[in-house]
Design an enzyme around this catalytic site. Sequence first.
Site, PDB file in Angstrom:
ATOM      1  CB  SER A  86      -7.824   5.678   7.007  1.00 19.38           C
ATOM      2  OG  SER A  86      -8.177   5.590   5.658  1.00 19.38           O
ATOM      3  CG  ASP A  96     -11.405   4.126   5.374  1.00 17.85           C
ATOM      4  OD1 ASP A  96     -10.836   4.953   6.109  1.00 17.85           O
ATOM      5  OD2 ASP A  96     -11.170   4.027   4.157  1.00 17.85           O
ATOM      6  CG  HIS A 121      -1.903   1.110   1.208  1.00 16.69           C
ATOM      7  ND1 HIS A 121      -3.094   1.026   0.520  1.00 16.69           N
ATOM      8  CD2 HIS A 121      -1.886   2.352   1.740  1.00 16.69           C
ATOM      9  CE1 HIS A 121      -3.769   2.158   0.657  1.00 16.69           C
ATOM     10  NE2 HIS A 121      -3.049   2.984   1.391  1.00 16.69           N
ATOM     11  CE  LYS A 127      -8.423   2.270   3.276  1.00 16.14           C
ATOM     12  NZ  LYS A 127      -8.565   3.625   2.809  1.00 16.14           N
ATOM     13  NE  ARG A 152      -9.084  11.193   8.097  1.00 21.84           N
ATOM     14  CZ  ARG A 152      -8.261  10.319   7.510  1.00 21.84           C
ATOM     15  NH1 ARG A 152      -8.708   9.133   7.122  1.00 21.84           N
ATOM     16  NH2 ARG A 152      -7.014  10.617   7.309  1.00 21.84           N
TER      17      ARG A 152
HETATM   18  N1  URA Z   1      -4.999   6.676   2.241  1.00 21.65           N
HETATM   19  C1  URA Z   1      -6.027   6.126   2.954  1.00 21.65           C
HETATM   20  O1  URA Z   1      -6.542   5.061   2.607  1.00 21.65           O
HETATM   21  N2  URA Z   1      -6.452   6.751   4.049  1.00 21.65           N
HETATM   22  C2  URA Z   1      -5.912   7.905   4.497  1.00 21.65           C
HETATM   23  O2  URA Z   1      -6.344   8.405   5.509  1.00 21.65           O
HETATM   24  C3  URA Z   1      -4.856   8.475   3.752  1.00 21.65           C
HETATM   25  C4  URA Z   1      -4.407   7.839   2.622  1.00 21.65           C
END
Ligand code: URA
Length: 434
Positions: A183, A161, A82, A187, A168
């Site tokens: 966040s 999320d 990621h 995931k 946000r």
């Molecule tokens: N990527 C995400 O999935 N969440 C965040 O808060 C910032 C970047």
Amino acid sequence: MNFLSLIESKRENQPLAAAAIQSFVSEFTAGRIPDYQMAAMLMAIFFRGMNTEETRALTLAMRDSGEVLKFPAEPRPVVDKHSTGGVGDKVSLPLAPLLACLGFRVPMISGRGLGITGGTLDKLESIPGFTTQLEPARIVEQTQELGLAMAGQTATMVPADKKLYALRDVTGTVPSVPLITASILSKKLAEGLDALIMDVKFGTAAFMQTEVQARELAQSIVNLAQACGVKTRAMLTDMNTPLGCAAGNWLEVKESVECLEGRGPNDLKELVIACAAHLLEQTGRVATLDAGRELAVRCLASGEPRLKWDALIVAQGGDLDAFQRKLAAAPAAPVVRELKAQRSGYVTRCDARVIGEVIRDLGGGRLTKDSVIQPDVGLDLIAKPGEQRRAGELLCRIHAPTASDADMAATRLAVAFEQADEPPLLKPLIRDVV
Ligand code: URA
């Protein structure tokens, strides 16, 4: 639960109990806490922060707000990568098929572009017919069969999320270490991973502008993920300059295919190989990082990941013939304009932020959440720091929807590039590993 008193506690810098966090995440996800109150809580968290226990409770509550993928036990580790997001960051595209060919299972759940940073889903959707909407059961089935799936968050996975991120995004509470940690990891933990490699970017086009901030985020993600049983490392990488020589959805798919065919820019290949090498070492498949790199380089050169990429397109509804035709054809954008150097010298700066903003405004990203992406716009043949260009030579090519958009882009891009007589001091792309 009295949510108002929880907001007041956080405002006064008192830590929140895990049970209270679980409760407000599930109440908010169910629509029983209004956005204005959650916005106040997010701002209180933004200013007061969260300790390790609070961040862990928030992450797990978000993960458990929806379905979690379950994979049958077998020798192939379940892994993912990621990135916190950048301009020209297409690493996931060549990496996922490479990892599948290296014997991993890769259920990659990706996001859309945010602000000026591109998103894997938007890139994949520039492939004719490709769908990124797969149900959780299908993600597991395809990953078991093919070794990989590349999909978006579904309505049933980590819905907390989706709602929190949307809030946000419009309340100035994105760049918060505990909120980003929760966040991202909610995931990733919902994918049922054995190992994760993170690419935490810093620089003008990253959420984290400085290396110090990026290190803090990387440490937070690594500590929490390890505590949750996922072997995790984070690379700190430079995002002052775009990655590779192409930025924009379709142009990045093209460059990713070049990488899979053993061509393409060195910085892209370096990151792809580094991610694979770390995962090989993290999962005990090789004893050293160097051995991991060697194995990954050999696998990429074998051509198998390129074939896996085609199989992925077919598995996710893409039209392989149309894709090959689009690859071989002239640029798909209506207008292609060359931006030429005004002087001779070394390129010393190629500003990822300016480039990201220009591509977004050409239609390659979103200005509002309902904006429709123009897949074929962007820049390619980008001159990178350290390269020499004589006056009149190409700094980049602009792919635009109209001639006036191309003019706008050319004017704004003139300040993205700087040249000098002396070569710049180049720092390594991967600055550190946490
Ligand atoms: N990527 C995400 O999935 N969440 C965040 O808060 C910032 C970047």
